[in-house]
Design a protein around this motif. Sequence first.
Motif, PDB file in Angstrom:
ATOM      1  N   MET A   1      36.629  43.631  45.441  1.00 20.52           N
ATOM      2  CA  MET A   1      35.567  42.645  45.715  1.00 20.52           C
ATOM      3  C   MET A   1      35.596  41.559  44.661  1.00 20.52           C
ATOM      4  O   MET A   1      36.360  41.606  43.714  1.00 20.52           O
ATOM      5  CB  MET A   1      34.232  43.384  45.711  1.00 20.52           C
ATOM      6  N   ASN A   2      34.722  40.647  44.792  1.00 24.90           N
ATOM      7  CA  ASN A   2      34.668  39.423  43.993  1.00 24.90           C
ATOM      8  C   ASN A   2      35.282  39.481  42.589  1.00 24.90           C
ATOM      9  O   ASN A   2      34.592  39.638  41.593  1.00 24.90           O
ATOM     10  CB  ASN A   2      33.206  38.968  43.894  1.00 24.90           C
ATOM     11  N   ALA A   4      36.559  36.915  41.214  1.00 22.25           N
ATOM     12  CA  ALA A   4      36.248  35.649  40.558  1.00 22.25           C
ATOM     13  C   ALA A   4      35.063  35.798  39.596  1.00 22.25           C
ATOM     14  O   ALA A   4      34.978  35.115  38.595  1.00 22.25           O
ATOM     15  CB  ALA A   4      35.925  34.589  41.592  1.00 22.25           C
ATOM     16  N   ARG A   5      34.148  36.716  39.931  1.00 25.20           N
ATOM     17  CA  ARG A   5      32.963  36.830  39.095  1.00 25.20           C
ATOM     18  C   ARG A   5      33.151  37.831  37.967  1.00 25.20           C
ATOM     19  O   ARG A   5      32.201  38.184  37.294  1.00 25.20           O
ATOM     20  CB  ARG A   5      31.770  37.223  39.956  1.00 25.20           C
TER      21      ARG A   5
END
Lengths: 279, 303
Positions: A1-2, A4-5
């Motif tokens: 999952m994400n 990027a964060r």
Amino acid sequence: MNKARHNPLNSAAAHGALILYTLIALFPVFVILINSFKTRKAIFAEPLAPPLGDAFSLIGYQTVMKQGDFFLYFQNSFIVTVASLFFILLFGAMAAFALSEYRFRGNMLMGLYLALGIMIPIRIGTVAILELMVQTGLINTLLALILVYTAQGLPLAVFILSEFMRQVSDDLKNAGRIDGMSEYAIFFKLVLPLVRPAMATVAVFNMIPIWNDLWFPLILAPGESTKTLTLGSQVFIGQFVTDWNAVLSALSLAILPVLVLYVIFSRQLIRGITSGAVK
Amino acid sequence: MAGRPRSHIVVFLAPAVIVYTAVMIWPLFNTLRLALYVGGPEGRHFAGLENFRTLFGDPRWSASFWNALGNNVWFFIIHMIVQNPIGIALAAILSHPRLRFSAFYRSAIFIPTILSFVIVGFAWKLILSPIWGIAPSMLDALGLKALFAPWLGKEDYALTTLALISVWQFVGIPMMLIYAALLSIPEEVLEAGEIDGLTGWAAFWKIKLPLILPSIGIISILTFVGNFNAFDLIYAAQGALAGPNFSTDILGTFLYRTFFGFQLQLGDPHMGSAIATAMFAIILTGVCIYLWGIQTRMRRYQF
């Protein structure tokens, strides 16, 4: 999952910032606590060293125990806080039940009237409160403080509890009515147990401001037999201002009960703040 | 339920309404009324706006009042520009998904908030004391010893120092409220932003900040009401005289001295009521601006 964060650099920076602020938050408390166990010489020579070996001393605590009646102050604070919380919860829940359960003329108006006190601090009325307590002979009694704190806590208690009581299922209450339960039994036996989490939230919200209040004990109950722990430590420290051992020990004795309560209730408190805030 | 006796409604409401009315609302209005009276040897008598004329017209009184009000405004400004941004920043970091130990940080940073003003006031007084020397030697370690001054004893710095101590104590409250608001933002919204290329700081400024504005509004009004009836910290650290030379006097300490008296002056409940009325007006104005000016215009998002 994400992905990027999430990157390790960010996370290190986040921990760095949080650790720095945690140190800032805890440092003064830590300094007071360790120095309360030291000799006068050690307090000044090495304020940041731990209280070990020669530096260790309980002289401050001995002075406090001899000079100040801290046990009495603690007892007074305890009575005032517990009694105020009891009345805030009982009266607040009863009023919240009436407002959320029954439709009657003036319901809305009554709700607004009780909500007024959420934003207006009760301290504004202190002059007349003092007169009222003098006239009724309640000055220098714990009851005066209990009444004031109950009045102060009720508006928010009614507001929060009625929000929660609206969520209690009508079917349950109507089933109780069909079984012939009185309205009082429905309130005490069905509804109260279901809103216990909300009651706990209200209790922790009110507990800290009541325990820590200095204004009303100073004005309404400054007598020796009715001093609360907050006022008692204020007066004691004022008198012993040059006796650093005694001052540090008195501060530590005032910190400890709150710290213990916090460790017990912190989850409840934090959950309360974070759930109430969203509204 | 029609037809059933409804006396239980009265029973349920009565205790709360009686205590609240008798101990809070009635004294509040009574205080506003007492502001219109003056005391004398033969008892109090109605004097109209005499007390307010003294408070705002008599140079000695008005100087004290404006001094206290000015200090109070500065106290509030420091909270708004220091406490709330730090609280928001801490909350933003804490709400980071998969941050370890976040419960620990939260609880630890909240600890000062649960301590009483007496503890906080004295603890900082000791730490900042030039006699003990913790603050100077720590600054020395950073090579900044020249910056040290007995901050609480200098007229120019004392109020700001106390405001910062109060910020230190209460930063946990905006942190918690904003943290809760940030957690309530649904994951889908953030993911939608990510698809549009908004991550990290951009996501914070463009998505999260607008969504937590209502919480920032609540924090601002709580700070406002709390600051304009603050008293305890100043009293615990500097005494009722709010020294040095009244430089830390705020409305709460001014009210206390006026109505309860202190070493040099007898208490005057009627002047005290006049000051309380002024405080009431200030707080009410702030609350009204918030309720009508800010809260109704703020856009709320329902998820």
